[in-house]
Design an enzyme around this catalytic site. Structure first.
Site, short mmCIF file in Angstrom:
data_model
loop_
_atom_site.label_atom_id
_atom_site.label_comp_id
_atom_site.label_asym_id
_atom_site.label_seq_id
_atom_site.Cartn_x
_atom_site.Cartn_y
_atom_site.Cartn_z
N HIS A 193 -11.36 -22.15 -14.30
CA HIS A 193 -12.47 -22.15 -15.27
C HIS A 193 -12.31 -21.09 -16.36
O HIS A 193 -12.99 -21.14 -17.37
CB HIS A 193 -13.83 -22.04 -14.55
CG HIS A 193 -14.22 -20.66 -14.11
ND1 HIS A 193 -14.15 -20.25 -12.81
CD2 HIS A 193 -14.69 -19.59 -14.81
CE1 HIS A 193 -14.57 -18.99 -12.72
NE2 HIS A 193 -14.90 -18.58 -13.93
N ASP A 197 -11.07 -24.96 -8.40
CA ASP A 197 -11.07 -23.90 -9.43
C ASP A 197 -9.88 -22.96 -9.21
O ASP A 197 -10.02 -21.84 -8.71
CB ASP A 197 -12.40 -23.13 -9.36
CG ASP A 197 -12.58 -22.19 -10.54
OD1 ASP A 197 -11.78 -22.27 -11.49
OD2 ASP A 197 -13.52 -21.37 -10.50
N SER A 248 -14.06 -13.32 -12.05
CA SER A 248 -13.44 -14.63 -11.82
C SER A 248 -11.93 -14.57 -11.92
O SER A 248 -11.39 -13.85 -12.75
CB SER A 248 -13.92 -15.62 -12.86
OG SER A 248 -15.20 -16.03 -12.52
N1 ARG Z 1 -17.90 -17.22 -12.80
C1 ARG Z 1 -17.84 -15.82 -12.80
C2 ARG Z 1 -16.80 -15.31 -13.78
O1 ARG Z 1 -16.43 -16.06 -14.63
C3 ARG Z 1 -17.64 -15.26 -11.44
C4 ARG Z 1 -18.90 -15.25 -10.73
C5 ARG Z 1 -18.83 -14.82 -9.36
N2 ARG Z 1 -20.19 -14.63 -9.01
C6 ARG Z 1 -20.63 -14.28 -7.86
N3 ARG Z 1 -21.90 -14.05 -7.67
N4 ARG Z 1 -19.81 -14.13 -6.84
O2 ARG Z 1 -16.42 -14.17 -13.78
#
Ligand code: ARG
Length: 855
Positions: A656, A711, A805
């Site tokens: 992503h 992902d 992420s």
């Molecule tokens: N989607 C987020 C990013 O792009 C990561 C989120 C992880 N969140 C969590 N509560 N573990 O960095």
């Protein structure tokens, strides 16, 4: 205080007290040597005699002679082995009380040095002559150095003595003695040596006493830094089987501060090891060792040591052939502290062990006398506390300690508070002659005895914690007092039998969270059943039958014998195609496959620094702690996502992160820069950091931008990374690898430190735990797929967040190797109650990674 070795057992004469005085009349004590006599080896021949010719007599004589020679032979053998001579070298120091120190004494080639050394040797010889266990066996003594005070001489003495006397000789040498040489004809005064004491030397060190090829003497100049390094540093590794020493001095009245700026010698494991030692004297005497170091230390680790006088000795003994750069060190002199401790008459303040955060000096006592306003009480809070000494029995505090109200504190402690029920307190600090540590950092505060923690909860230990931490399921007070007598909230808490409240989703996760196991009781299997890691119950007979009956391999994980079994989707397949009945056999240090393939390609998952820095509070990671962690910067945006290094050319990240946005082409590899070996985002040019461009970004073809299923992405670096102390690959789990529910795992990244907050500059780490898939499905209904796993926080709101992420979940597995369990993917907010983070399960993608990268 001296810590002489206690003598254990052994008999024989022990008629020399601690402070025996020798004078001239003791000179002819050679008679004492009578105790040991050697039987000449050819004595047997002397018993052969010619006698009468009668054969009977002859036979009798022959028999007699043989018996006798056998007997004599046995006696000779017995006495020889009993008296087999063993070489022993002792290192010691002594004080010459009626001499003044001359500068020339620092140069061992000067006539002044030679003359004084000769006198010392003479006096030592005389001393040993009067001691039966030493005199006859003394071979040679030599003076290696002198220093101020009046004059201190450093020497070694060599003995060759029967094995059975070794222990007694050791005991005898450790007694502090006084020796007086009577005045010579022309000299007017006698020559007096006090505190004559010596200890056996590491036999490997003995060589240095003779061979000066790696022996250096350095004197601090003014307040300048003097630098020294191991031979060849940093371009070539230090020599194998080296014995080096550096004698460091300062001016009279000064003390020395020594810092290892870079330290990397062979790891401490194994029997043969390379060792650096620092002594608070110029002789390598064990009772005065400040520290013994091996392995590698991150540059952030505090390796500064202070001396008690104007000398220090650094030694390096290497026995391995391993190639390591060695160390770089500097030292300087500073005036000796005139007093240590303090006198405070104020409501609050701070104090620390001397020279904090450097290692405090040996042989020092400090006292802080503290008094707060009369109507208030005083408490002392230790924010950092390291008074660790090897071989001190737990809780005894016999060497270095802090003392308050008669109670002693030592070792390593998390923050703690000592309260006084008056306005006064006295804090004492004692450091003995050997081993020092970084010490403590403390503050004192005054409080109102009726309300010691205004607006906060008071632990029974006296510590104040935020009210919100009371009864939240996590222990914050060292004595658990914040979790006692709680009313659990049944909506999201389980009431343990011992009345602790724990989050509901820790119930039946195979981890004893309550401490009394009550959270795991209602979930046990019927008798004669085995409980799988995933909670399933199985008849015991199915355990270790070579089949994965649980579905997570746990029934085959701990079997006595690893055997070859029929392959299933859950069994590890060796290169040969055969399967074994052991969970997670890869790189666990044990060969499980007959062809050894489970232990191949295992150069991964190890950190090179053997020590972690002692970070005060927070969750900052340390240099080299997560050497596979990568930071990905998108052009003009700075850090955007994390990734992990799996081989010199490949990274694993989250798909992503590389999805095009209205304004930015995130899928374009040329718009990204990968930073390897990075700790601090504001210091990207720090030593060891590698900057790499990307050649390719390969997101998983099935990645679903709506559900975040699949992902995962692999990124190819334009040129391969170079492995170092701070850049290393993580291990990839086999498709059959299981990370069971309840297992503690680390998540790392530069993401937001709070929901809706901002990113971190220093890499953060947090320990979280794998959550049972079924539990997680109920917490995040209709959102989980089998490619996802939930990992939630264990204490104090730990979770990944925006910006983490793509980063790895690092799991310490058998043999200490770290495997990547997952990739940070998504979550509902960050660190919210009952909303654990969701991660891409790496084991699901082992074959995909192999296919795309060849790794
Ligand atoms: N989607 C987020 C990013 O792009 C990561 C989120 C992880 N969140 C969590 N509560 N573990 O960095």
């Amino acid at each position: 205080m001296k810590s002489n070795r206690a003598r254990q057992g052994g008999g024989g004469p022990r008629d020399f007290g601690a402070e025996l005085k020798y004078s001239s009349q003791h000179q002819n004590m050679n008679g004492l040597e009578e105790g040991v006599e050697f039987l000449p080896a050819n004595n047997a021949k002397k018993v052969e005699k010619h006698g009468p010719k009668c054969w009977v007599v002859l036979a009798a004589v022959v028999t007699g002679v043989s018996v006798l020679s056998l007997l004599v032979g046995f006696l000779v053998w017995h006495f020889q082995s009993r008296n087999a001579q063993v070489p022993m070298i002792f290192n010691g120091h002594l004080r010459i009380t009626n001499e003044k120190f001359l500068d020339a004494y620092e140069d061992s080639n000067s006539t002044e040095f030679v003359n004084l050394a000769t006198k010392v040797k003479e006096a030592l010889k005389l001393l040993y002559r009067g001691i039966p266990v030493l005199g006859p066996y003394h071979k040679e003594s030599a003076v290696t150095a002198f220093s101020e005070g009046s004059v201190i001489a450093y020497y070694w003495s060599e003995f060759s003595l029967p094995q059975h006397l070794a222990e007694e000789a050791e005991w005898s040498m450790a007694q502090e003695r006084i020796v007086t040489l009577p005045p010579r004809a022309r000299a007017l005064q006698s020559f007096v040596m006090t505190s004559v004491v010596a200890f056996p030397t590491d036999p490997r060190m003995a060589q240095t006493t003779r061979d000066n090829s790696c022996s250096f003497a350095l004197h601090a100049r003014g307040g300048e830094l003097t630098r020294f390094t191991t031979p060849g540093f940093p371009d070539s590794p230090y020599p194998a089987r080296a014995h080096c020493q550096w004698a460091l001095r300062g001016d009279a009245g000064a003390v020395l501060s020594l810092t290892f700026r870079s330290f990397d010698v062979a790891p401490c494991d194994g029997h043969d090891r390379d060792m650096v030692a620092v002594y608070d004297t110029l002789s390598p005497m064990e009772p005065h060792v400040l520290v013994q170091l091996c392995g590698a230390y991150p540059p952030s680790y505090n390796l500064t040591f202070l001396s008690s006088q104007n000398v220090l000795l650094v030694t390096l003994i290497t026995t391995t052939e391993r190639r390591h750069p060695g160390f770089e060190a500097t030292f300087f002199q500073l005036p000796k502290m005139s007093s240590c401790g303090g006198y405070f008459r104020q409501a609050q303040g701070t104090f620390s062990s001397p020279y904090y955060p450097a290692h405090y000096p040996p042989n020092i006592d400090c006292t802080w006398d503290i008094e707060v306003p009369a109507n208030r009480n005083v408490k002392v809070r230790f924010n950092v506390f390291y008074l660790v000494e090897p071989e001190v029995a737990l809780g005894t505090c016999t060497k270095d300690y802090v003392e308050i109200h008669g109670a002693r504190y030592c070792g390593e402690k998390p923050q703690f508070v000592v309260t006084s029920n008056s306005s006064r307190v006295t804090v004492r600090f004692h450091s003995d002659a050997s081993y020092t540590d970084t010490g403590f950092l403390a503050e004192f505060l005054s409080y109102d005895s009726s309300d010691p923690c205004p607006g906060m909860f008071t632990c029974n230990t006296g510590r104040c914690i935020r009210k919100a931490l009371r009864c939240d399921g996590w222990v914050d007070c060292a004595d658990h007092s914040d979790e006692l007598n709680c009313q659990c909230n049944p909506a999201h808490q389980f009431t343990c039998k011992n009345k602790f409240c724990k989050p509901l989703y820790w119930v039946c996760d195979n981890v004893n969270d309550c401490g009394d196991n009550s959270d795991e009781l209602g979930c046990s299997c019927p008798a004669q059943n085995f409980k799988c890691g995933n909670g399933k119950c199985l008849p015991k007979s199915q355990q270790c039958d070579g089949r994965d009956n649980c579905g997570d391999g746990s029934d085959e994980a701990t079997c006595d014998r690893v055997s070859t079994v029929t392959c299933t989707k859950h069994t590890y397949r060796c290169h040969s195609g055969l399967c074994v009945n052991k969970a997670n056999p890869e790189c666990d240090g044990q060969q499980d496959c007959a062809d050894g393939s489970d232990e191949k390609d295992c150069d991964c998952g190890l950190r090179l620094f053997s020590k972690r820095s002692r970070v005060v509070g927070g969750e900052d990671a340390d240099v080299g702690e997560w050497p596979w962690q990568v930071s990905l910067h998108a052009q003009g945006q700075g850090h955007v996502c994390g990734a992990s290094l799996i081989s010199p050319s490949w990274l694993v990240s989250a798909a992503h992160c590389y999805v095009d946005d209205r304004g930015f082409k995130y899928s374009d590899p040329t718009l990204w820069t990968a930073y390897l070996g990075l700790l601090d985002q504001s210091d990207r040019s720090a030593q060891g950091v590698q900057e790499h461009r990307l050649k390719r970004i390969i997101p998983h073809a099935f990645f679903n931008d709506f559900t975040y299923d699949y992902d995962i992405a692999v990124l190819e670096l334009e040129r391969p990374a170079e492995y170092s102390n701070v850049v290393r690959p993580v291990c990839l789990p086999d498709a059959t690898h299981v990370f069971p529910a309840g297992k503690a795992i680390w998540v790392t990244g530069w993401g937001h430190t709070q929901e809706g907050g901002t990113g971190a500059l220093i890499l953060q780490k947090g320990e979280i735990r794998v959550i049972n898939q079924t539990t997680c499905e109920s917490l995040l209904p209709q959102q989980l797929t089998s490619r996802m796993m939930c990992v939630g926080y264990l204490s104090g709101g730990v979770d990944a967040c925006q910006g983490d992420s793509g980063g790895p979940l690092s799991s310490v597995e058998a043999d200490g190797r770290i495997f990547q369990a997952g990739v940070v993917s998504w979550g509902e907010g960050c660190a919210r109650r009952d909303k654990p983070g969701v991660y891409t399960k790496l084991s699901e993608f082992r074959d995909w990674i192999k296919e795309k990268t060849g790794v």
